[in-house]
Each structure stands twice: as C-alpha cells, then as structure tokens.
Scaffold this motif. Structure first.
Motif, PDB file in Angstrom:
ATOM      1  N   ALA A  61      21.405   8.585  -1.597  1.00  0.00           N
ATOM      2  CA  ALA A  61      22.482   9.569  -0.551  1.00  0.00           C
ATOM      3  C   ALA A  61      24.242   9.026  -0.408  1.00  0.00           C
ATOM      4  N   THR A  62      23.550   7.959  -0.395  1.00  0.00           N
ATOM      5  CA  THR A  62      24.117   7.595   1.595  1.00  0.00           C
ATOM      6  C   THR A  62      26.094   6.120  -0.508  1.00  0.00           C
ATOM      7  N   GLY A  63      24.641   6.143  -1.463  1.00  0.00           N
ATOM      8  CA  GLY A  63      26.148   4.932  -2.392  1.00  0.00           C
ATOM      9  C   GLY A  63      25.696   3.762  -2.231  1.00  0.00           C
ATOM     10  N   LEU A  64      24.928   3.554  -0.828  1.00  0.00           N
ATOM     11  CA  LEU A  64      24.313   2.058  -0.774  1.00  0.00           C
ATOM     12  C   LEU A  64      23.865   1.152  -1.256  1.00  0.00           C
TER      13      LEU A  64
ATOM     14  N   GLY B 223       0.677  -1.446  -0.163  1.00  0.00           N
ATOM     15  CA  GLY B 223      -0.120  -0.278   0.003  1.00  0.00           C
ATOM     16  C   GLY B 223       0.753   1.229  -0.199  1.00  0.00           C
ATOM     17  N   GLU B 224      -0.005   2.438   0.503  1.00  0.00           N
ATOM     18  CA  GLU B 224       0.744   3.726   0.148  1.00  0.00           C
ATOM     19  C   GLU B 224       2.748   3.923   1.222  1.00  0.00           C
ATOM     20  N   SER B 225       1.477   3.160   2.620  1.00  0.00           N
ATOM     21  CA  SER B 225       3.248   2.844   3.535  1.00  0.00           C
ATOM     22  C   SER B 225       4.243   2.708   2.598  1.00  0.00           C
ATOM     23  N   ALA B 226       4.239   1.206   2.210  1.00  0.00           N
ATOM     24  CA  ALA B 226       5.565   0.752   1.474  1.00  0.00           C
ATOM     25  C   ALA B 226       5.537   1.397  -0.169  1.00  0.00           C
ATOM     26  N   GLN B 227       4.885   2.193  -0.783  1.00  0.00           N
ATOM     27  CA  GLN B 227       5.485   3.133  -1.869  1.00  0.00           C
ATOM     28  C   GLN B 227       6.375   3.846  -1.091  1.00  0.00           C
ATOM     29  N   ASN B 228       5.914   4.156   0.368  1.00  0.00           N
ATOM     30  CA  ASN B 228       6.636   5.058   0.529  1.00  0.00           C
ATOM     31  C   ASN B 228       8.207   5.007   1.302  1.00  0.00           C
ATOM     32  N   ALA B 229       8.166   3.823   1.677  1.00  0.00           N
ATOM     33  CA  ALA B 229       9.427   3.022   1.724  1.00  0.00           C
ATOM     34  C   ALA B 229      10.285   2.921   0.879  1.00  0.00           C
ATOM     35  N   ARG B 230       9.875   2.271  -0.122  1.00  0.00           N
ATOM     36  CA  ARG B 230      10.439   2.450  -1.634  1.00  0.00           C
ATOM     37  C   ARG B 230      11.608   3.567  -1.671  1.00  0.00           C
ATOM     38  N   GLU B 231      10.382   4.869  -1.811  1.00  0.00           N
ATOM     39  CA  GLU B 231      10.951   6.243  -1.972  1.00  0.00           C
ATOM     40  C   GLU B 231      12.310   6.176  -1.383  1.00  0.00           C
ATOM     41  N   ILE B 232      12.039   6.575   0.288  1.00  0.00           N
ATOM     42  CA  ILE B 232      13.067   6.375   0.949  1.00  0.00           C
ATOM     43  C   ILE B 232      13.921   6.118   0.488  1.00  0.00           C
ATOM     44  N   GLY B 233      13.795   4.662   0.191  1.00  0.00           N
ATOM     45  CA  GLY B 233      15.113   3.561   0.469  1.00  0.00           C
ATOM     46  C   GLY B 233      15.937   4.205  -0.981  1.00  0.00           C
ATOM     47  N   ALA B 234      15.138   4.263  -2.489  1.00  0.00           N
ATOM     48  CA  ALA B 234      15.815   4.845  -2.913  1.00  0.00           C
ATOM     49  C   ALA B 234      16.909   6.279  -2.896  1.00  0.00           C
ATOM     50  N   LEU B 235      16.114   7.298  -2.022  1.00  0.00           N
ATOM     51  CA  LEU B 235      16.323   8.427  -1.717  1.00  0.00           C
ATOM     52  C   LEU B 235      17.834   8.114  -0.759  1.00  0.00           C
ATOM     53  N   LEU B 236      17.317   7.110   0.459  1.00  0.00           N
ATOM     54  CA  LEU B 236      18.967   6.553   0.751  1.00  0.00           C
ATOM     55  C   LEU B 236      20.046   5.865   0.274  1.00  0.00           C
ATOM     56  N   GLU B 237      19.772   5.113  -0.925  1.00  0.00           N
ATOM     57  CA  GLU B 237      20.996   4.317  -2.115  1.00  0.00           C
ATOM     58  C   GLU B 237      21.675   5.923  -2.514  1.00  0.00           C
TER      59      GLU B 237
END
Length: 141
Positions: free
Chosen positions: A84-87, A68-82
């Motif tokens: 920002a960190t290169g990890l 749902g929406e929460s999972a989509q948000n987690a995927r978006e933040i995951g992409a931003l983290l990737e």
C-alpha cells in the motif's frame, strides 16, 4: 530517515515516529480499527502525511522465540503495508514492549482512561527505539 514504529493490536494500533536524524522516537497516535484493510489504509495515510521512509512493525514472538498466529498476522499486515505504501517494512521483535510501556506510564503516573489511550503509542515508541538502536549498531559495526 523518518521511520514509523507500529505496534499492531486487535482493536488499537499504536504508532510512533522518529526525527530525520533518527535520534528521538515519540508517540504519534493510536489508530482504533478492527478491520485489516481499513487499518492498512489508515496507516498508509499516516505514513504519507508524515513522509515516512521506513515502517518498523512489531513482531510478537513467543517467549521461546517461535512465531505464532499473532506473528503471522503481523507479517501479513506488514506485506499489505509494503504494497500500500511502497515503503520497506522492517520487523522488530516486540517481546516485552508492552511491559516496558506500562513501566514508563507508571513512572509518569499515567492512570485510567488516559493510560489506556496512550499505552499502545508508547509501546510503538519502544519498538521504534529498538529499531533505531539496531540501526545505530549496524552503522558502527
């Protein structure tokens, strides 16, 4: 490999860390942040300070496995983290982690304000433990 486990929340995000040998997952901290960009920035700093090599981000699926929406948000933040960190970011199904975390806190008789302060970091530890278990099974299989 040092891995950070991340339990995203609307206000509080729990963070856990494991040792280089991937044997022990421990609560690290709780980041209180409402704004996505600042949260990503704070998590990136934590990853760098702790020499993380992988980020395990909790993916909140519905009980039927759908996203749902929460999972989509987690995927978006995951992409931003990737970015920002290169990890690399690995998503971990987090169904039931908060319930498990509350169970641990009941066992240790952690109550009140202290409980509220640590429950997210404990949930992040459960996410990280799931990630470590999955990685061990891949090595053996």
């Amino acid at each position: 490999m040092i891995i950070l486990g991340i339990d995203l929340g609307k206000a509080r995000t729990g963070v856990a860390i494991c040792d280089k040998g991937e044997l022990l997952a421990s609560p690290l901290t709780v980041v209180t942040e409402y704004h996505r960009e600042q949260l990503v920035e704070k998590l990136a700093v934590l990853a760098k300070e702790n020499k993380a090599e992988l980020l395990a981000v909790g993916l909140p699926r519905n009980m039927d496995g759908s996203e749902g929406e929460s999972a989509q948000n987690a995927r978006e933040i995951g992409a931003l983290l990737e970015e920002a960190t290169g990890l690399p970011v690995e998503f971990v199904d987090e169904r039931g982690t908060t319930i498990t975390a509350h169970g641990y806190l009941n066992e240790t008789n952690t109550r009140g304000k202290k409980r509220k302060a640590v429950v997210d970091a404990v949930a992040a530890t459960v996410i990280l433990e799931d990630c470590l278990r999955r990685r061990r099974n891949q090595w053996q299989g």
